[in-house]
Design a protein around this motif. Structure first.
Motif, PDB file in Angstrom:
ATOM      1  N   PHE A  22       0.833  -1.196   0.000  1.00 32.63           N
ATOM      2  CA  PHE A  22       0.000   0.000   0.000  1.00 32.63           C
ATOM      3  C   PHE A  22       0.870   1.249   0.000  1.00 32.63           C
ATOM      4  O   PHE A  22       1.934   1.271   0.619  1.00 32.63           O
ATOM      5  CB  PHE A  22      -0.889   0.020   1.255  1.00 32.63           C
ATOM      6  N   PHE A  25      -2.491   3.643   4.142  1.00 34.21           N
ATOM      7  CA  PHE A  25      -3.463   2.703   4.703  1.00 34.21           C
ATOM      8  C   PHE A  25      -4.222   3.399   5.815  1.00 34.21           C
ATOM      9  O   PHE A  25      -3.641   3.800   6.815  1.00 34.21           O
ATOM     10  CB  PHE A  25      -2.790   1.433   5.240  1.00 34.21           C
ATOM     11  N   LEU A 156      -6.338  -3.675  -4.443  1.00 32.86           N
ATOM     12  CA  LEU A 156      -5.270  -2.792  -4.918  1.00 32.86           C
ATOM     13  C   LEU A 156      -5.395  -2.484  -6.412  1.00 32.86           C
ATOM     14  O   LEU A 156      -5.059  -1.374  -6.831  1.00 32.86           O
ATOM     15  CB  LEU A 156      -3.901  -3.394  -4.588  1.00 32.86           C
TER      16      LEU A 156
END
Length: 159
Positions: A22, A25, A156
């Protein structure tokens, strides 16, 4: 499973851990991912416990009907593996199997506190490393791991 198959599996897990990172987050993202894990498990008729933690703070935890307190205990022990080794619990367990050893033999740590079984995946932030865990318990270990990977990959790609 033979050593070449375990080596192939280890390489695949490393690739997953490198790809599924990521750039940021948030608590809201934890909720979204937790609900996606829930929906995916429910769709397949599975009963799992889901846990997402960042820096020791629980951001999402849900225990589906059909799970037990044992699932939460498995999550705690799997998360301990990720938090110690900064690798998925499935990677650590697969690596130990490929070496023909156990956590107790190799690291002198108790299986009461650590479970090198699939299902805990490192919450990895680009440029910062592992900041938490995304964990599922309730299925066979490879299925726990694959559920997390599948949902993270889809999330994602969509964001």
């Amino acid at each position: 499973m033979s050593l070449p198959n375990l080596d192939k599996q280890l390489a695949e897990i490393v690739q997953q851990e490198e790809q599924l990172q990521f750039s940021r987050f948030t608590n809201e993202m934890a909720l979204e991912i937790g609900m996606l894990l829930y929906a995916e498990a429910k769709k397949s008729g599975s009963a799992v416990t889901i846990d997402i933690s960042r820096n020791g703070q629980c951001l999402f935890h849900y225990e589906m009907e059909g799970t037990s307190k044992d699932n939460a205990e498995w999550i705690r022990r799997k998360n301990n593996v990720v938090n110690r080794f900064y690798r998925s619990s499935y990677y650590v367990g697969t690596r130990l199997r490929s070496q023909g050893t156990t956590m107790e033999e190799k690291y002198a740590i108790s299986t009461v506190e650590f479970a090198a079984h699939g299902g805990a995946f490192p919450l990895r932030m680009k440029g910062a490393g592992v900041i938490g865990t995304i964990t599922v318990s309730g299925l066979p270990q490879k299925e726990d791991h694959d559920l997390v990977v599948r949902v993270l990959r889809d999330y994602l790609q969509a964001h």
